[in-house]
Write an enzyme that holds these catalytic residues in place. Sequence first.
Site, PDB file in Angstrom:
ATOM      1  N   GLY A   1       0.796  -5.140 -11.741  1.00 26.95           N
ATOM      2  CA  GLY A   1      -0.138  -4.414 -11.483  1.00 26.95           C
ATOM      3  C   GLY A   1      -0.046  -3.416 -10.105  1.00 26.95           C
ATOM      4  O   GLY A   1      -0.047  -1.762 -10.592  1.00 26.95           O
TER       5      GLY A   1
ATOM      6  N   TYR B   1       6.869   9.828  -8.413  1.00 30.76           N
ATOM      7  CA  TYR B   1       5.629  10.806  -8.428  1.00 30.76           C
ATOM      8  C   TYR B   1       5.389  11.505  -9.599  1.00 30.76           C
ATOM      9  O   TYR B   1       4.588  11.505  -9.223  1.00 30.76           O
ATOM     10  CB  TYR B   1       7.047  11.897  -8.247  1.00 30.76           C
ATOM     11  CG  TYR B   1       7.736  12.022  -6.159  1.00 30.76           C
ATOM     12  CD1 TYR B   1       7.184  11.665  -5.452  1.00 30.76           C
ATOM     13  CD2 TYR B   1       9.499  11.166  -6.437  1.00 30.76           C
ATOM     14  CE1 TYR B   1       8.227  11.850  -3.914  1.00 30.76           C
ATOM     15  CE2 TYR B   1       9.975  11.123  -6.011  1.00 30.76           C
ATOM     16  CZ  TYR B   1       9.143  11.165  -4.442  1.00 30.76           C
ATOM     17  OH  TYR B   1       9.815  11.135  -3.076  1.00 30.76           O
TER      18      TYR B   1
ATOM     19  N   THR C   1      -7.326  -0.333  -7.751  1.00 31.93           N
ATOM     20  CA  THR C   1      -8.965  -1.580  -8.254  1.00 31.93           C
ATOM     21  C   THR C   1      -9.268  -0.960  -6.771  1.00 31.93           C
ATOM     22  O   THR C   1      -8.794   0.023  -5.702  1.00 31.93           O
ATOM     23  CB  THR C   1      -7.625  -3.279  -7.539  1.00 31.93           C
ATOM     24  OG1 THR C   1      -7.502  -2.910  -5.982  1.00 31.93           O
ATOM     25  CG2 THR C   1      -6.921  -3.605  -8.341  1.00 31.93           C
TER      26      THR C   1
ATOM     27  N   GLU D   1      -6.313  10.598 -13.442  1.00 31.87           N
ATOM     28  CA  GLU D   1      -6.898   8.943 -13.967  1.00 31.87           C
ATOM     29  C   GLU D   1      -8.051   9.461 -13.694  1.00 31.87           C
ATOM     30  O   GLU D   1      -8.733   8.732 -13.646  1.00 31.87           O
ATOM     31  CB  GLU D   1      -5.419   8.540 -14.069  1.00 31.87           C
ATOM     32  CG  GLU D   1      -6.325   7.129 -14.379  1.00 31.87           C
ATOM     33  CD  GLU D   1      -5.373   5.992 -14.799  1.00 31.87           C
ATOM     34  OE1 GLU D   1      -4.260   6.224 -13.656  1.00 31.87           O
ATOM     35  OE2 GLU D   1      -5.375   4.444 -15.362  1.00 31.87           O
TER      36      GLU D   1
ATOM     37  N   ARG E   1     -42.586   0.811 -22.486  1.00 26.65           N
ATOM     38  CA  ARG E   1     -43.243  -0.741 -22.025  1.00 26.65           C
ATOM     39  C   ARG E   1     -43.805  -1.386 -20.870  1.00 26.65           C
ATOM     40  O   ARG E   1     -44.373  -0.492 -20.371  1.00 26.65           O
ATOM     41  CB  ARG E   1     -41.179  -1.569 -21.307  1.00 26.65           C
ATOM     42  CG  ARG E   1     -41.936  -3.103 -21.059  1.00 26.65           C
ATOM     43  CD  ARG E   1     -41.872  -3.561 -23.050  1.00 26.65           C
ATOM     44  NE  ARG E   1     -41.793  -4.753 -21.896  1.00 26.65           N
ATOM     45  CZ  ARG E   1     -42.330  -5.878 -22.917  1.00 26.65           C
ATOM     46  NH1 ARG E   1     -42.368  -5.294 -24.659  1.00 26.65           N
ATOM     47  NH2 ARG E   1     -42.628  -7.761 -22.967  1.00 26.65           N
TER      48      ARG E   1
HETATM   49  C1  LIG Z   1      -8.544  -2.681 -19.551  1.00 26.76           C
HETATM   50  C2  LIG Z   1      -7.667  -2.338 -19.081  1.00 26.76           C
HETATM   51  C3  LIG Z   1      -7.128  -1.375 -19.559  1.00 26.76           C
HETATM   52  C4  LIG Z   1      -5.935  -0.761 -18.733  1.00 26.76           C
HETATM   53  N1  LIG Z   1      -5.271  -0.531 -19.421  1.00 26.76           N
HETATM   54  C5  LIG Z   1      -3.839   0.230 -19.068  1.00 26.76           C
HETATM   55  C6  LIG Z   1      -3.135   1.109 -19.123  1.00 26.76           C
HETATM   56  O1  LIG Z   1      -3.424   2.291 -19.692  1.00 26.76           O
HETATM   57  N2  LIG Z   1      -2.141   1.115 -18.363  1.00 26.76           N
HETATM   58  C7  LIG Z   1      -1.025   0.676 -18.206  1.00 26.76           C
HETATM   59  O2  LIG Z   1      -0.367   1.071 -17.309  1.00 26.76           O
HETATM   60  N3  LIG Z   1      -2.291  -0.675 -16.835  1.00 26.76           N
HETATM   61  C8  LIG Z   1      -3.209  -0.132 -17.566  1.00 26.76           C
HETATM   62  N4  LIG Z   1      -4.520  -1.173 -17.164  1.00 26.76           N
HETATM   63  C9  LIG Z   1      -4.171  -2.012 -16.239  1.00 26.76           C
HETATM   64  C10 LIG Z   1      -4.531  -1.450 -15.002  1.00 26.76           C
HETATM   65  O3  LIG Z   1      -4.464  -0.706 -14.222  1.00 26.76           O
HETATM   66  C11 LIG Z   1      -4.023  -2.842 -13.224  1.00 26.76           C
HETATM   67  O4  LIG Z   1      -5.383  -4.234 -13.961  1.00 26.76           O
HETATM   68  C12 LIG Z   1      -4.933  -2.585 -11.989  1.00 26.76           C
HETATM   69  O5  LIG Z   1      -4.013  -1.689 -11.630  1.00 26.76           O
HETATM   70  C13 LIG Z   1      -4.601  -3.813 -11.129  1.00 26.76           C
HETATM   71  O6  LIG Z   1      -3.597  -4.338 -11.499  1.00 26.76           O
HETATM   72  P1  LIG Z   1      -3.468  -6.296 -11.826  1.00 26.76           P
HETATM   73  O7  LIG Z   1      -4.605  -6.556 -12.766  1.00 26.76           O
HETATM   74  O8  LIG Z   1      -1.865  -6.315 -12.037  1.00 26.76           O
HETATM   75  O9  LIG Z   1      -3.752  -6.604 -10.505  1.00 26.76           O
HETATM   76  P2  LIG Z   1      -3.136  -7.689  -9.099  1.00 26.76           P
HETATM   77  O10 LIG Z   1      -2.728  -6.191  -8.414  1.00 26.76           O
HETATM   78  O11 LIG Z   1      -2.197  -8.803  -9.662  1.00 26.76           O
HETATM   79  O12 LIG Z   1      -4.321  -6.790  -8.032  1.00 26.76           O
HETATM   80  C14 LIG Z   1      -4.924  -8.680  -8.234  1.00 26.76           C
HETATM   81  C15 LIG Z   1      -5.935  -8.955  -6.991  1.00 26.76           C
HETATM   82  O13 LIG Z   1      -5.402  -8.392  -5.362  1.00 26.76           O
HETATM   83  C16 LIG Z   1      -5.499  -7.332  -4.857  1.00 26.76           C
HETATM   84  N5  LIG Z   1      -4.873  -6.460  -4.560  1.00 26.76           N
HETATM   85  C17 LIG Z   1      -3.420  -6.213  -4.974  1.00 26.76           C
HETATM   86  N6  LIG Z   1      -3.109  -5.854  -3.985  1.00 26.76           N
HETATM   87  C18 LIG Z   1      -3.568  -5.466  -2.617  1.00 26.76           C
HETATM   88  C19 LIG Z   1      -3.777  -5.103  -1.427  1.00 26.76           C
HETATM   89  N7  LIG Z   1      -2.231  -4.360  -1.026  1.00 26.76           N
HETATM   90  N8  LIG Z   1      -3.954  -5.263  -0.856  1.00 26.76           N
HETATM   91  C20 LIG Z   1      -5.788  -5.754  -1.282  1.00 26.76           C
HETATM   92  N9  LIG Z   1      -5.468  -6.172  -2.370  1.00 26.76           N
HETATM   93  C21 LIG Z   1      -5.199  -6.131  -3.050  1.00 26.76           C
HETATM   94  C22 LIG Z   1      -5.917  -6.313  -6.093  1.00 26.76           C
HETATM   95  O14 LIG Z   1      -7.100  -5.523  -5.833  1.00 26.76           O
HETATM   96  C23 LIG Z   1      -6.905  -7.436  -7.219  1.00 26.76           C
HETATM   97  O15 LIG Z   1      -8.312  -8.160  -6.585  1.00 26.76           O
HETATM   98  C24 LIG Z   1      -5.738  -1.723 -17.654  1.00 26.76           C
HETATM   99  C25 LIG Z   1      -6.613  -3.095 -17.092  1.00 26.76           C
HETATM  100  C26 LIG Z   1      -7.456  -3.012 -17.901  1.00 26.76           C
HETATM  101  C27 LIG Z   1      -8.283  -3.869 -17.928  1.00 26.76           C
END
Ligand SMILES: Cc1cc2nc3c(=O)[nH]c(=O)nc-3n(C[C@H](O)[C@H](O)[C@H](O)COP(=O)(O)OP(=O)(O)OC[C@H]3O[C@@H](n4cnc5c(N)ncnc54)[C@H](O)[C@@H]3O)c2cc1C
Length: 395
Positions: free
Chosen positions: A147, A249, A381, A258, A284
């Site tokens: 992710g 890129y 995130t 976004e 209220r």
């Molecule tokens: C409802 C919903 C819709 C979405 N829609 C799309 C979409 O249309 N297309 C798409 O491609 N994606 C989509 N996403 C995915 C979204 O972009 C990812 O969930 C997000 O980028 C986080 O990735 P992950 O869930 O794999 O978390 P992870 O990367 O597994 O992270 C888990 C935790 O670790 C932390 N973490 C990770 N790396 C680090 C670091 N280097 N330093 C400190 N902390 C770190 C994160 O902040 C988080 O708290 C969607 C997600 C949701 C929930």
Amino acid sequence: MTLGAKGLPEAAPRRPIPPFTEEHEDLREAIRRFVERELRPHAQEWEDARWFPNEVFTRMAELGYLGLKYPEEHGGQGGDFVHDAVLSEELPRAGSGGLSAGIGAHTGIATPPIWKFGTDDQKRRFLEPAIRGEKIAALGITEPDAGSDVAGLRTFARKVDGGWVVNGSKTFITNGVRADYVVTAVKTTEEGGHQGLSFLVIEKGMEGFSVSRKLEKMGWHASDTAELAFEDVFVPEENLLGEENRGFYLIVANFQWERLLMSLGAVGSMDAVIERTVAFMKERSAFGRPIGKFQALRHKLAEMALKLEASRSLTYHALRLFAAGEDATREVTEAKLLTQRAAFEVADDALQIHGGAGYMKEYELERVARDTRLGPIGGGTDEIMKEILGKQLGL
Ligand SMILES: Cc1cc2nc3c(=O)[nH]c(=O)nc-3n(C[C@H](O)[C@H](O)[C@H](O)COP(=O)(O)OP(=O)(O)OC[C@H]3O[C@@H](n4cnc5c(N)ncnc54)[C@H](O)[C@@H]3O)c2cc1C
């Protein structure tokens, strides 16, 4: 000078805050009317159905709202990013994060790379029908095992005669169930990583491409979020978007818009929530007076307004830089970080001010609170935003 109800001078009407102009404000009024009349009345029904109808795309296309920033030669309105910004700020007034997400995924993240990196043929096959609301688009980057760490993607496209054969999966993909095509990130070298990613447009109906699961979520109920599977999917050469192995890129370019869209959406959401909360505080009563007379609640409201104005100022600042073609990475990242947490906190405070009513569905605040909780996670995130800022600050 006009005098208001209490005999005090009324505030002069504000001129638009740049980069918005009178023309953008006219558009805002039209979109707000559309949202209030045609979307908001259906928000609960679509939440319950876990789906908003595809006709929303067709209707918005008819009004020109799916192509605000795209050139007229492709069927767009010939506007710019600021026109699209108005749409993003106004959509949350429908009160459905899922609806905003579905429209936003289509206009804000899946079609811009086709416009920016696509060939004329790809614009004709994918962008133009998307602007007409005939084809729905999704962006597929996230995978079960990657992710935040985009360089860790595993979905692999093996080069064959005339194209690629794709194997792998994607998850959390907004519009994933309904999409006619998915702008998909794939590894095109064994090593993958920043230098080995490419984008392929994978179309509904291609053999081996399927929606493996429709996911259940905490919020955004009106939107469909999917897990996608690719099993030996042949994707022809003409569906390669941009240059081979230069996909990273494309991802970086896409993220800025976004994150701005998400910031604008948070500003629109806070604006609507505060407006409704003020009305509630006047109506209220408790202990013989309107609850707005309690200092504790007035102070809470003041803090909510502060979060809104700080968010709006930073977001518009980032938007001005972005729209002027400047590198706005730092400001966009800051805006995303500030606004997403702020929108959730404002929704939660508004819920508290509403007391028991805030916990009830009919007041819509429980929905806004659930919907805004996604902000600090999606589109990068909070932790990743802080990492980017750390780098921007030279560390
Ligand atoms: C409802 C919903 C819709 C979405 N829609 C799309 C979409 O249309 N297309 C798409 O491609 N994606 C989509 N996403 C995915 C979204 O972009 C990812 O969930 C997000 O980028 C986080 O990735 P992950 O869930 O794999 O978390 P992870 O990367 O597994 O992270 C888990 C935790 O670790 C932390 N973490 C990770 N790396 C680090 C670091 N280097 N330093 C400190 N902390 C770190 C994160 O902040 C988080 O708290 C969607 C997600 C949701 C929930």
